[in-house]
Motif scaffolding. Structure first.
Motif, PDB file in Angstrom:
ATOM      1  N   LYS A   1       0.930  -1.143   0.027  1.00  8.35           N
ATOM      2  CA  LYS A   1      -0.053   0.183  -0.220  1.00  8.35           C
ATOM      3  C   LYS A   1       0.823   1.216  -0.027  1.00  8.35           C
ATOM      4  N   LYS A   2       0.260   2.223  -0.820  1.00  8.56           N
ATOM      5  CA  LYS A   2       1.311   3.582  -0.785  1.00  8.56           C
ATOM      6  C   LYS A   2       0.443   4.530   0.133  1.00  8.56           C
ATOM      7  N   LYS A   3       1.150   5.073   0.963  1.00  6.83           N
ATOM      8  CA  LYS A   3       0.469   6.327   1.576  1.00  6.83           C
ATOM      9  C   LYS A   3       1.049   7.748   1.129  1.00  6.83           C
ATOM     10  N   TYR A   4       0.111   8.635   0.754  1.00 12.63           N
ATOM     11  CA  TYR A   4       0.652   9.674   0.150  1.00 12.63           C
ATOM     12  C   TYR A   4       0.569  10.849   1.175  1.00 12.63           C
ATOM     13  N   ARG A   5       1.490  12.002   0.809  1.00 18.50           N
ATOM     14  CA  ARG A   5       1.444  12.958   2.097  1.00 18.50           C
ATOM     15  C   ARG A   5       0.825  14.123   1.302  1.00 18.50           C
ATOM     16  N   LYS A   6      -0.100  14.794   1.830  1.00 18.19           N
ATOM     17  CA  LYS A   6      -0.785  15.796   1.141  1.00 18.19           C
ATOM     18  C   LYS A   6       0.179  17.185   1.352  1.00 18.19           C
ATOM     19  N   PHE A   7       0.018  18.007   0.246  1.00 18.42           N
ATOM     20  CA  PHE A   7       0.650  19.289   0.234  1.00 18.42           C
ATOM     21  C   PHE A   7      -0.137  20.366   1.001  1.00 18.42           C
ATOM     22  N   ARG A   8       0.747  20.684   1.987  1.00 20.31           N
ATOM     23  CA  ARG A   8      -0.191  21.577   3.109  1.00 20.31           C
ATOM     24  C   ARG A   8       0.750  22.954   3.231  1.00 20.31           C
ATOM     25  N   LYS A   9      -0.340  23.835   2.835  1.00 22.27           N
ATOM     26  CA  LYS A   9       0.480  25.337   2.779  1.00 22.27           C
ATOM     27  C   LYS A   9       0.612  25.769   4.044  1.00 22.27           C
ATOM     28  N   ASP A  10       1.550  26.784   4.306  1.00 23.00           N
ATOM     29  CA  ASP A  10       1.997  27.211   5.680  1.00 23.00           C
ATOM     30  C   ASP A  10       0.671  28.211   5.907  1.00 23.00           C
ATOM     31  N   ASN A  11       0.095  27.838   7.278  1.00 19.68           N
ATOM     32  CA  ASN A  11      -1.117  28.772   7.565  1.00 19.68           C
ATOM     33  C   ASN A  11      -0.714  29.798   8.894  1.00 19.68           C
ATOM     34  N   ARG A  12       0.399  29.810   9.019  1.00 14.78           N
ATOM     35  CA  ARG A  12       0.841  30.764   9.838  1.00 14.78           C
ATOM     36  C   ARG A  12       0.449  32.384   9.302  1.00 14.78           C
ATOM     37  N   CYS A  13       0.396  33.200  10.455  1.00 16.61           N
ATOM     38  CA  CYS A  13       0.476  34.780  10.196  1.00 16.61           C
ATOM     39  C   CYS A  13       1.558  35.309   9.317  1.00 16.61           C
ATOM     40  N   ARG A  14       1.108  36.142   8.217  1.00 16.23           N
ATOM     41  CA  ARG A  14       2.123  36.636   7.315  1.00 16.23           C
ATOM     42  C   ARG A  14       3.379  37.360   8.031  1.00 16.23           C
ATOM     43  N   PHE A  15       2.870  37.899   9.097  1.00 18.02           N
ATOM     44  CA  PHE A  15       4.000  38.669   9.874  1.00 18.02           C
ATOM     45  C   PHE A  15       4.787  37.759  10.918  1.00 18.02           C
ATOM     46  N   CYS A  16       4.108  36.742  11.098  1.00 12.78           N
ATOM     47  CA  CYS A  16       4.892  35.694  12.051  1.00 12.78           C
ATOM     48  C   CYS A  16       5.919  34.908  11.215  1.00 12.78           C
ATOM     49  N   ARG A  17       5.502  34.537   9.957  1.00  9.16           N
ATOM     50  CA  ARG A  17       6.386  33.860   8.942  1.00  9.16           C
ATOM     51  C   ARG A  17       7.719  34.625   8.628  1.00  9.16           C
ATOM     52  N   GLU A  18       7.352  35.942   8.341  1.00 10.44           N
ATOM     53  CA  GLU A  18       8.882  36.441   7.969  1.00 10.44           C
ATOM     54  C   GLU A  18       9.177  37.412   8.821  1.00 10.44           C
ATOM     55  N   LYS A  19      10.265  36.581   9.995  1.00 11.86           N
ATOM     56  CA  LYS A  19      10.481  37.433  11.167  1.00 11.86           C
ATOM     57  C   LYS A  19      11.349  38.633  10.632  1.00 11.86           C
ATOM     58  N   GLY A  20      12.445  38.351  10.015  1.00  9.76           N
ATOM     59  CA  GLY A  20      13.232  39.347   9.829  1.00  9.76           C
ATOM     60  C   GLY A  20      12.811  40.351   8.931  1.00  9.76           C
ATOM     61  N   LYS A  21      12.016  40.136   7.805  1.00 12.93           N
ATOM     62  CA  LYS A  21      11.720  41.119   7.028  1.00 12.93           C
ATOM     63  C   LYS A  21      10.484  42.114   7.327  1.00 12.93           C
ATOM     64  N   MET A  22       9.196  41.342   7.783  1.00 18.70           N
ATOM     65  CA  MET A  22       8.303  42.448   8.210  1.00 18.70           C
ATOM     66  C   MET A  22       7.802  41.739   9.423  1.00 18.70           C
ATOM     67  N   SER A  23       8.489  41.867  10.745  1.00 18.43           N
ATOM     68  CA  SER A  23       7.961  41.075  11.826  1.00 18.43           C
ATOM     69  C   SER A  23       7.090  42.128  12.559  1.00 18.43           C
ATOM     70  N   SER A  24       7.066  43.339  12.268  1.00 15.14           N
ATOM     71  CA  SER A  24       6.351  44.446  12.776  1.00 15.14           C
ATOM     72  C   SER A  24       5.329  45.439  11.749  1.00 15.14           C
ATOM     73  N   VAL A  25       4.334  45.685  12.177  1.00 17.78           N
ATOM     74  CA  VAL A  25       3.497  46.403  11.437  1.00 17.78           C
ATOM     75  C   VAL A  25       3.466  47.645  11.606  1.00 17.78           C
ATOM     76  N   ASN A  26       3.866  48.483  10.389  1.00 19.68           N
ATOM     77  CA  ASN A  26       4.131  49.944  10.610  1.00 19.68           C
ATOM     78  C   ASN A  26       2.995  50.529   9.669  1.00 19.68           C
ATOM     79  N   TYR A  27       2.440  51.649  10.158  1.00 17.79           N
ATOM     80  CA  TYR A  27       1.551  52.360   9.462  1.00 17.79           C
ATOM     81  C   TYR A  27       2.104  53.010   8.052  1.00 17.79           C
ATOM     82  N   LYS A  28       3.005  53.216   8.056  1.00 12.37           N
ATOM     83  CA  LYS A  28       3.708  53.809   6.767  1.00 12.37           C
ATOM     84  C   LYS A  28       4.006  52.807   5.733  1.00 12.37           C
TER      85      LYS A  28
END
Length: 107
Positions: free
Chosen positions: A32-59
């Motif tokens: 029997k073959k078991k398939y691994r489903k593709f799972r997209k990253d469901n985390r917050c966009r600000f939590c995902r990219e720590k260095g780039k845009m970890s904080s929300v800025n009004y500018k």
């Protein structure tokens, strides 16, 4: 009109793809073959990219516009995918940007 039963090819097209990663091929599972489903990253966009845009800025108007509708309303957490902490930060950032006329109050 005579309706024909679905082809076997129709059923096979809905099955998981064969080129996906396969687990447990060499074991004694009886083949029997078991398939691994593709799972997209469901985390917050600000939590995902720590260095780039970890904080929300009004500018950052381009980021804030992606989180608003065409009428100027904020997308919900479910729609935007933000965590509760960053959704609150987005809310205050949008309010500040509106007050400084960087974003419109209405569409």
């Amino acid at each position: 009109m005579n309706r024909t039963p679905r082809d076997r090819s129709d059923r096979e097209s809905r099955r998981p793809r064969e080129d996906a990663e396969v687990e447990g091929e060499e074991g004694g599972d009886g083949g029997k073959k078991k398939y691994r489903k593709f799972r997209k990253d469901n985390r917050c966009r600000f939590c995902r990219e720590k260095g780039k845009m970890s904080s929300v800025n009004y500018k950052d108007i381009h980021i804030l516009q992606k989180l608003c509708t065409a009428q100027g309303k904020l997308f919900s957490r479910k729609r935007s995918g933000n965590c509760a902490r960053h959704q609150r930060a987005v809310k205050t950032a949008v309010k500040r940007a509106r007050f400084l006329a960087l974003l419109p109050f209405i569409g």
